[in-house]
Design a protein around this motif. Structure first.
Motif, PDB file in Angstrom:
ATOM      1  N   VAL A 171       0.829  -1.206   0.000  1.00 49.20           N
ATOM      2  CA  VAL A 171       0.000   0.000   0.000  1.00 49.20           C
ATOM      3  C   VAL A 171       0.866   1.260   0.000  1.00 49.20           C
ATOM      4  O   VAL A 171       0.507   2.267  -0.603  1.00 49.20           O
ATOM      5  CB  VAL A 171      -0.955   0.004   1.219  1.00 49.20           C
ATOM      6  CG1 VAL A 171      -1.774   1.272   1.256  1.00 49.20           C
ATOM      7  CG2 VAL A 171      -1.862  -1.204   1.167  1.00 49.20           C
ATOM      8  N   ILE A 172       2.005   1.206   0.676  1.00 48.73           N
ATOM      9  CA  ILE A 172       2.902   2.367   0.700  1.00 48.73           C
ATOM     10  C   ILE A 172       3.317   2.728  -0.723  1.00 48.73           C
ATOM     11  O   ILE A 172       3.271   3.900  -1.129  1.00 48.73           O
ATOM     12  CB  ILE A 172       4.144   2.073   1.572  1.00 48.73           C
ATOM     13  CG1 ILE A 172       3.736   1.900   3.036  1.00 48.73           C
ATOM     14  CG2 ILE A 172       5.180   3.189   1.420  1.00 48.73           C
ATOM     15  CD1 ILE A 172       4.866   1.486   3.953  1.00 48.73           C
ATOM     16  N   LYS A 173       3.701   1.718  -1.507  1.00 49.95           N
ATOM     17  CA  LYS A 173       4.121   1.962  -2.895  1.00 49.95           C
ATOM     18  C   LYS A 173       2.951   2.474  -3.728  1.00 49.95           C
ATOM     19  O   LYS A 173       3.120   3.348  -4.583  1.00 49.95           O
ATOM     20  CB  LYS A 173       4.677   0.668  -3.498  1.00 49.95           C
ATOM     21  CG  LYS A 173       5.241   0.845  -4.900  1.00 49.95           C
ATOM     22  CD  LYS A 173       5.877  -0.435  -5.410  1.00 49.95           C
ATOM     23  CE  LYS A 173       6.471  -0.235  -6.797  1.00 49.95           C
ATOM     24  NZ  LYS A 173       7.080  -1.469  -7.332  1.00 49.95           N
ATOM     25  N   ILE A 174       1.748   1.929  -3.480  1.00 48.72           N
ATOM     26  CA  ILE A 174       0.569   2.353  -4.240  1.00 48.72           C
ATOM     27  C   ILE A 174       0.277   3.831  -4.001  1.00 48.72           C
ATOM     28  O   ILE A 174       0.080   4.613  -4.942  1.00 48.72           O
ATOM     29  CB  ILE A 174      -0.651   1.487  -3.865  1.00 48.72           C
ATOM     30  CG1 ILE A 174      -0.457   0.056  -4.383  1.00 48.72           C
ATOM     31  CG2 ILE A 174      -1.944   2.087  -4.424  1.00 48.72           C
ATOM     32  CD1 ILE A 174      -1.492  -0.932  -3.882  1.00 48.72           C
ATOM     33  N   VAL A 175       0.257   4.259  -2.725  1.00 53.17           N
ATOM     34  CA  VAL A 175      -0.039   5.659  -2.394  1.00 53.17           C
ATOM     35  C   VAL A 175       1.067   6.575  -2.908  1.00 53.17           C
ATOM     36  O   VAL A 175       0.796   7.637  -3.484  1.00 53.17           O
ATOM     37  CB  VAL A 175      -0.237   5.829  -0.871  1.00 53.17           C
ATOM     38  CG1 VAL A 175      -0.374   7.309  -0.509  1.00 53.17           C
ATOM     39  CG2 VAL A 175      -1.466   5.066  -0.401  1.00 53.17           C
ATOM     40  N   ASP A 176       2.329   6.167  -2.727  1.00 54.32           N
ATOM     41  CA  ASP A 176       3.447   6.995  -3.203  1.00 54.32           C
ATOM     42  C   ASP A 176       3.399   7.176  -4.721  1.00 54.32           C
ATOM     43  O   ASP A 176       3.628   8.272  -5.238  1.00 54.32           O
ATOM     44  CB  ASP A 176       4.785   6.351  -2.814  1.00 54.32           C
ATOM     45  CG  ASP A 176       5.077   6.464  -1.326  1.00 54.32           C
ATOM     46  OD1 ASP A 176       4.282   7.114  -0.625  1.00 54.32           O
ATOM     47  OD2 ASP A 176       6.086   5.906  -0.870  1.00 54.32           O
ATOM     48  N   THR A 177       3.084   6.086  -5.445  1.00 52.27           N
ATOM     49  CA  THR A 177       2.999   6.161  -6.905  1.00 52.27           C
ATOM     50  C   THR A 177       1.857   7.072  -7.329  1.00 52.27           C
ATOM     51  O   THR A 177       1.986   7.858  -8.278  1.00 52.27           O
ATOM     52  CB  THR A 177       2.790   4.753  -7.497  1.00 52.27           C
ATOM     53  OG1 THR A 177       3.839   3.900  -7.049  1.00 52.27           O
ATOM     54  CG2 THR A 177       2.795   4.797  -9.018  1.00 52.27           C
ATOM     55  N   LEU A 178       0.768   6.982  -6.612  1.00 57.82           N
ATOM     56  CA  LEU A 178      -0.406   7.799  -6.912  1.00 57.82           C
ATOM     57  C   LEU A 178      -0.090   9.286  -6.777  1.00 57.82           C
ATOM     58  O   LEU A 178      -0.386  10.096  -7.665  1.00 57.82           O
ATOM     59  CB  LEU A 178      -1.547   7.407  -5.962  1.00 57.82           C
ATOM     60  CG  LEU A 178      -2.928   7.977  -6.225  1.00 57.82           C
ATOM     61  CD1 LEU A 178      -3.450   7.520  -7.563  1.00 57.82           C
ATOM     62  CD2 LEU A 178      -3.883   7.545  -5.112  1.00 57.82           C
TER      63      LEU A 178
END
Length: 560
Positions: A171-178
């Motif tokens: 989820v950290i990568k998902i939010v950061d990418t977003l």
């Protein structure tokens, strides 16, 4: 090394492409703002970016490339990874038998050229590209970012379906990418909206909403929880609205993210406002204020007391305009305090207070406290009620310069609005120095701009005869109008960025007399126009005729 301001000034003086007066003004603006002379010259439309690029390339002894007109294949683009391209300001744009052609902001950087030659084992041919050209080249990497983001989601969702758990998702990568993708696409807001079976992510770019991607509902709560943790909000609260903010690290600076979470039928909706450090660099000129209006504003903010008001609907750039003025006034010898809801940007050297209803820190209460802090200049985020208006007016009467915003449709309407709040006419007339009404319109994409002849019959459907006579010509059968067709650089929208259209109303003696008589907005407007005020729609028409924006944008902004 990149060309210095002094060297560029010397070259332009020799070529005589720009008048001495215009070059001197651009030089002073570059010195004051800390920007490069090249950037100021292009922003002031003295020389086109492509023409200036050719001049600088010749001076450096390299060939020039206009990346906006280069057909770069993905295979060639990806030779240099996006991270390296952004950091070194280089773009590979062509590969042939002679080697690889690379656009560089600094084509004299031998270390970078040697590194590339060692990496590829091929000859590297450096070309000069302007900073704007490099930025347009970097946009091409974004086409792969969206695909990459979708692949992150789908890959991990498929793993979850095979036997993993939702909590195992990165989820950290998902939010950061977003957040990073939104910033790369110059979005001002991210909307994460839960539906019955899917979650929709939308970006607001140049004031317009765009659907970006649909996410499986299974990860919605995880994304919301991650954002709550970053914003220091309660993760166990799902039925109440929460507001917070966090700071996101980028390669070229920091990004302040303001967060609003609101429970709706299908879950918690998240809206994130992106406030980048780059946005803080705006000057009044960058915001789109014309020379005549600029002089009026400068004359009024130079006074040690009185009120300057910015007015317009939510999201029209009022706070940005006031910040641009504060940036000019922010000197060590003055004490500046603000009360805001929320504090959008941190300004070094300015005492900024965040409204907090839980502790009874309202605009009125905060303003009272600020007055005991020996301020010279005060900014009030918004005047919403009679109490705040009364304190602000009294502060302006007692030797303070007060800046604030009010929600009214135009500049003349602001004065009767104060009367409605219960303020006495003599207080308004003796304290208000200037009112700036504004809207934001999208700018034509400079890479695909074109022109067309618009018949006078079409104009008559959109504007009054008086405006047509004044700006388009009463006898003309058609007028040349500019618009952009849409290209890769602007994402086929025809627009890149936004600019303000303004209505600047300084209070003359005649207008003060009208206020004392409790005159209505129409009477004040008539007198202001008589004294030379340019209305918002007139300022918009001027920007249409100069190719900055379109008729449709001006009408949309002024008739909402």
């Amino acid at each position: 090394m990149e060309i210095s301001n002094e060297k560029l000034k010397q070259i332009l003086e020799g070529l005589e492409l720009v008048s001495k007066e215009s070059l001197a003004t651009a030089w002073a603006a570059a010195q004051e703002s800390g920007r490069s002379l090249a950037e100021v010259i292009v922003a002031s439309a003295l020389i086109s970016d492509a023409h200036l690029g050719q001049i600088i390339a010749d001076a450096l002894g390299f060939k020039y490339v206009d990346l906006s007109k280069s057909d770069i294949t993905d295979e060639v683009l990806q030779l240099i990874p996006a991270l390296m391209a952004k950091k070194q300001r280089i773009i590979a744009f062509e590969r042939g038998a002679d080697g690889i052609k690379v656009a560089m902001a600094d084509p004299t950087d031998i270390a970078v050229i040697n590194r590339l030659e060692k990496k590829f084992g091929e000859n590297i041919m450096p070309y000069y590209a302007t900073p704007t050209g490099i930025e347009q080249g970097l946009i091409r990497y974004q086409k792969g970012i969206k695909k990459e983001f979708a692949e992150i989601i789908e890959e991990n969702i498929s793993q979850t379906k095979v036997g993993g758990k939702a909590k195992d998702l990165p989820v950290i990568k998902i939010v950061d990418t977003l957040v990073a993708y939104a910033n790369d696409n110059k979005a001002s807001d991210i909307h994460i909206e839960p539906g019955e079976t899917r979650t929709l992510v939308r970006f607001r770019v140049d004031g317009v909403m765009h659907d970006v991607i649909e996410l499986p509902k299974i990860i919605h709560d995880l994304i919301v929880t991650r954002i709550k943790i970053l914003s220091k909000l309660r993760t166990d609260e799902h039925q109440a609205a929460q507001d917070g903010k966090f700071r996101f690290s980028l390669e070229d600076g920091k990004l302040d993210v303001r967060v609003s979470i609101l429970p709706i039928v299908e879950g918690e909706k998240v809206v994130m406002r992106l406030l980048s450090e780059k946005s803080r660099q705006f000057s009044l000129e960058d915001l789109g204020m014309s020379g005549e209006d600029l002089l009026k504003v400068k004359r009024e903010y130079s006074k040690p007391y009185g009120m300057i008001l910015a007015t317009g609907p939510t999201g029209c750039g009022k706070t940005t305009t006031l910040y641009a003025i504060l940036k000019i006034l922010n000197r060590r010898e003055v004490n500046i305090s603000t009360i805001e809801d929320p504090v959008e940007y941190d300004i070094e050297g300015v005492n900024q207070i965040q409204v907090n209803p839980r502790t009874n820190l309202t605009f009125a209460a905060g303003l009272k406290s600020i007055l005991r802090q020996d301020p010279n200049i005060i900014m009030v985020g918004e005047i919403r009620d009679q109490e705040t208006a009364s304190i602000a007016v009294n502060a302006a009467m007692t030797g303070h310069l007060v800046l604030s915003t009010v929600h009214t449709n135009d500049a003349p309407t602001t004065l009767p609005r104060f009367l409605e709040m219960g303020l006495q006419p003599f207080l308004i007339s003796s304290t208000v120095n200037l009112i700036v009404a504004q809207r934001l319109v999208r700018k034509n994409c400079s890479q695909c701009i074109a022109s067309e002849q618009v018949s006078s019959d079409v104009l008559k459907e959109k504007f009054s005869q008086a405006l047509i006579n004044k700006y388009f010509g009463a006898q003309k059968k058609s007028v040349r109008i500019y618009h952009s067709r849409g290209c890769k650089v602007c994402g086929q929208t025809g627009y890149t960025g936004r600019v303000g259209i303004f209505e600047v109303l300084p209070l003359s003696e005649e207008i003060r007399k009208l206020i004392m008589k409790s005159a209505n907005a129409d009477e004040i407007r008539q007198q202001a126009v008589k004294e030379g005020m340019t209305t918002m729609i007139e300022d918009g028409i001027k920007k249409v005729l100069s190719g900055v924006t379109t008729l449709e944008e001006v009408l949309r902004a002024t008739r909402e």
